[in-house]
Write a protein that holds these residues in place. Structure first.
Motif, PDB file in Angstrom:
ATOM      1  N   ALA A   1       0.828  -1.211   0.000  1.00  0.00           N
ATOM      2  CA  ALA A   1       0.000   0.000   0.000  1.00  0.00           C
ATOM      3  C   ALA A   1       0.860   1.257   0.000  1.00  0.00           C
ATOM      4  CB  ALA A   1      -0.926   0.000   1.217  1.00  0.00           C
ATOM      5  N   ILE A   2       2.035   1.182   0.602  1.00  0.00           N
ATOM      6  CA  ILE A   2       2.915   2.360   0.630  1.00  0.00           C
ATOM      7  C   ILE A   2       3.328   2.752  -0.781  1.00  0.00           C
ATOM      8  CG2 ILE A   2       5.168   3.229   1.383  1.00  0.00           C
ATOM      9  CD1 ILE A   2       4.923   1.550   3.882  1.00  0.00           C
ATOM     10  N   GLY A   3       3.705   1.776  -1.577  1.00  0.00           N
ATOM     11  CA  GLY A   3       4.107   2.069  -2.947  1.00  0.00           C
ATOM     12  C   GLY A   3       2.941   2.206  -3.894  1.00  0.00           C
TER      13      GLY A   3
ATOM     14  N   ALA B   1      13.887   1.624   3.102  1.00  0.00           N
ATOM     15  CA  ALA B   1      15.294   1.254   2.958  1.00  0.00           C
ATOM     16  C   ALA B   1      15.810   0.621   4.244  1.00  0.00           C
ATOM     17  CB  ALA B   1      16.127   2.475   2.586  1.00  0.00           C
ATOM     18  N   VAL B   2      15.425   1.190   5.374  1.00  0.00           N
ATOM     19  CA  VAL B   2      15.829   0.626   6.667  1.00  0.00           C
ATOM     20  C   VAL B   2      15.243  -0.768   6.837  1.00  0.00           C
ATOM     21  CG1 VAL B   2      15.579   0.861   9.162  1.00  0.00           C
ATOM     22  CG2 VAL B   2      16.141   2.869   7.779  1.00  0.00           C
ATOM     23  N   ALA B   3      13.951  -0.915   6.495  1.00  0.00           N
ATOM     24  CA  ALA B   3      13.312  -2.222   6.607  1.00  0.00           C
ATOM     25  C   ALA B   3      13.952  -3.235   5.664  1.00  0.00           C
ATOM     26  CB  ALA B   3      11.818  -2.094   6.319  1.00  0.00           C
ATOM     27  N   SER B   4      14.409  -2.778   4.509  1.00  0.00           N
ATOM     28  CA  SER B   4      15.049  -3.676   3.546  1.00  0.00           C
ATOM     29  C   SER B   4      16.350  -4.247   4.081  1.00  0.00           C
ATOM     30  CB  SER B   4      15.331  -2.932   2.236  1.00  0.00           C
ATOM     31  OG  SER B   4      14.143  -2.491   1.625  1.00  0.00           O
TER      32      SER B   4
ATOM     33  N   VAL C   1      17.629  -5.340   9.603  1.00  0.00           N
ATOM     34  CA  VAL C   1      18.271  -5.233  10.911  1.00  0.00           C
ATOM     35  C   VAL C   1      17.240  -4.757  11.938  1.00  0.00           C
ATOM     36  CG1 VAL C   1      20.527  -4.755   9.930  1.00  0.00           C
ATOM     37  CG2 VAL C   1      18.997  -2.857  10.422  1.00  0.00           C
ATOM     38  N   GLY C   2      17.497  -5.074  13.182  1.00  0.00           N
ATOM     39  CA  GLY C   2      16.602  -4.651  14.238  1.00  0.00           C
ATOM     40  C   GLY C   2      15.512  -5.677  14.505  1.00  0.00           C
ATOM     41  N   PRO C   3      14.867  -5.558  15.669  1.00  0.00           N
ATOM     42  CA  PRO C   3      13.789  -6.491  16.026  1.00  0.00           C
ATOM     43  C   PRO C   3      12.632  -6.398  15.024  1.00  0.00           C
ATOM     44  CG  PRO C   3      14.503  -5.201  17.927  1.00  0.00           C
ATOM     45  CD  PRO C   3      15.136  -4.579  16.729  1.00  0.00           C
ATOM     46  N   ARG C   4      12.063  -7.550  14.702  1.00  0.00           N
ATOM     47  CA  ARG C   4      10.988  -7.583  13.711  1.00  0.00           C
ATOM     48  C   ARG C   4       9.797  -6.724  14.137  1.00  0.00           C
ATOM     49  NH1 ARG C   4       8.806 -10.526   9.536  1.00  0.00           N
ATOM     50  NH2 ARG C   4       6.547 -10.818   9.609  1.00  0.00           N
ATOM     51  N   LEU C   5       9.432  -6.788  15.432  1.00  0.00           N
ATOM     52  CA  LEU C   5       8.282  -6.013  15.903  1.00  0.00           C
ATOM     53  C   LEU C   5       8.533  -4.509  15.755  1.00  0.00           C
ATOM     54  CD1 LEU C   5       7.086  -7.954  19.096  1.00  0.00           C
ATOM     55  CD2 LEU C   5       5.999  -7.828  16.842  1.00  0.00           C
ATOM     56  N   ALA C   6       9.762  -4.093  16.008  1.00  0.00           N
ATOM     57  CA  ALA C   6      10.084  -2.675  15.876  1.00  0.00           C
ATOM     58  C   ALA C   6       9.997  -2.231  14.419  1.00  0.00           C
ATOM     59  CB  ALA C   6      11.484  -2.404  16.425  1.00  0.00           C
ATOM     60  N   VAL C   7      10.484  -3.079  13.507  1.00  0.00           N
ATOM     61  CA  VAL C   7      10.416  -2.755  12.083  1.00  0.00           C
ATOM     62  C   VAL C   7       8.966  -2.725  11.620  1.00  0.00           C
ATOM     63  CG1 VAL C   7      11.072  -3.494   9.767  1.00  0.00           C
ATOM     64  CG2 VAL C   7      12.709  -3.691  11.644  1.00  0.00           C
ATOM     65  N   LEU C   8       8.175  -3.689  12.080  1.00  0.00           N
ATOM     66  CA  LEU C   8       6.756  -3.708  11.743  1.00  0.00           C
ATOM     67  C   LEU C   8       6.064  -2.437  12.208  1.00  0.00           C
ATOM     68  CD1 LEU C   8       5.704  -7.392  12.533  1.00  0.00           C
ATOM     69  CD2 LEU C   8       5.326  -6.199  10.362  1.00  0.00           C
ATOM     70  N   ALA C   9       6.366  -2.021  13.418  1.00  0.00           N
ATOM     71  CA  ALA C   9       5.753  -0.811  13.959  1.00  0.00           C
ATOM     72  C   ALA C   9       6.170   0.419  13.158  1.00  0.00           C
ATOM     73  CB  ALA C   9       6.135  -0.646  15.430  1.00  0.00           C
TER      74      ALA C   9
ATOM     75  N   VAL D   1       7.220   0.569   9.963  1.00  0.00           N
ATOM     76  CA  VAL D   1       6.598   0.562   8.631  1.00  0.00           C
ATOM     77  C   VAL D   1       5.102   0.835   8.743  1.00  0.00           C
ATOM     78  CG1 VAL D   1       6.156  -0.829   6.575  1.00  0.00           C
ATOM     79  CG2 VAL D   1       8.368  -0.986   7.721  1.00  0.00           C
ATOM     80  N   GLY D   2       4.459   0.267   9.757  1.00  0.00           N
ATOM     81  CA  GLY D   2       3.037   0.520   9.951  1.00  0.00           C
ATOM     82  C   GLY D   2       2.751   1.984  10.223  1.00  0.00           C
ATOM     83  N   LEU D   3       3.574   2.608  11.052  1.00  0.00           N
ATOM     84  CA  LEU D   3       3.419   4.039  11.323  1.00  0.00           C
ATOM     85  C   LEU D   3       3.622   4.853  10.056  1.00  0.00           C
ATOM     86  CD1 LEU D   3       3.073   6.393  13.290  1.00  0.00           C
ATOM     87  CD2 LEU D   3       5.548   6.258  13.757  1.00  0.00           C
TER      88      LEU D   3
END
Length: 248
Positions: free
Chosen positions: A164-166, A204-207, A210-218, A220-222
């Motif tokens: 949805a972002i793209g 790019a950061v999500a790609s 790195v980092g905890p999955r929940l933090a990345v999910l949060a 990207v969701g934000l």
């Protein structure tokens, strides 16, 4: 709407001609694809996507230059073209990732450089003192495609909702064919530019993985939530002003 609105110059004093500029970009794109093929190995999917992207950019940019009456590809547009070439490399790697593992570091580096150059072409345009609708559109399309490509890559690991972002920008454009009032001119808002820039950075950061999955999910969701808010605000503005009779 929320992708970069920077206007980029087409200055007649510098740059290649309307044929040479896009043609040089095409050659540079194939050179990058060749380097990726030699360095990391590209499958047929990567070559097809990268090559198709390169041809579309060359043909579309050449036609746009002729329609605009520009005789050269100015310095700011040259920076945008360089960004576009890097985005072509990103797209090729992402297409390749559907069939085989790709070096994430190379993907992230290409994306990061392309995102960084997004701040350069605007500065070049302002310093040359010339802007154009062509430059603004070129810059916007490069940004939009990079965000779409990265959302496809990130969506494979976090969930296809990330698309949805793209896809929001392209959905908006498609809707404007059925709803002409969506084509109205929007007022300048700095927040729109910030939201647009944030999408590419977050993806790019999500790609990078790195980092905890929940933090990345949060994160990207934000990012998606803020993007939806930006689109909703602009759509509301267009709707309200389309219904308001113009003052004589």
């Amino acid at each position: 709407m929320t992708v970069s609105e920077r206007q980029v110059a087409t200055t007649p004093a510098l740059g290649g001609g309307t044929i040479d500029g896009p043609a040089i970009g095409l050659a540079a794109q194939f050179a990058l694809l060749g380097a990726l093929g030699a360095g990391v190995g590209l499958s047929a999917a990567g070559w097809v996507v990268g090559s198709a992207y390169a041809v579309v950019i060359c043909v579309t940019l050449g036609r746009a230059l002729r329609r605009s009456g520009a005789t050269v590809l100015g310095p700011a547009n040259q920076v945008t073209l360089a960004r576009g070439i890097l985005v072509g490399g990103v797209a090729a790697l992402i297409a390749d990732s559907l069939l085989q593992p790709v070096p994430v570091a190379v993907l992230v580096i290409l994306s990061a450089v392309a995102l960084s150059l997004d701040a350069v072409d605007g500065q070049v345009a302002r310093r040359t003192g010339s802007v154009s609708a062509l430059g603004a559109r070129f810059d916007m399309e490069v940004d939009a495609f990079l965000i779409l490509a990265l959302s496809i890559y990130v969506g494979r690991s976090l969930g296809w909702w990330v698309l949805a972002i793209g896809g929001l920008r392209y959905a908006f454009v498609a809707a404007s064919f059925a709803l002409p009032w969506l084509r109205g001119a929007l007022p300048y808002r700095f927040s729109r530019k910030v939201v647009a820039a944030a999408q590419g950075i977050v993806l790019a950061v999500a790609s990078a993985g790195v980092g905890p999955r929940l933090a990345v999910l949060a994160l990207v969701g934000l990012s998606l939530a803020v993007l939806c808010w930006s689109f909703a605000r602009d759509i509301r503005w267009l709707w309200e002003h389309a219904r308001t009779p113009a003052l004589s």
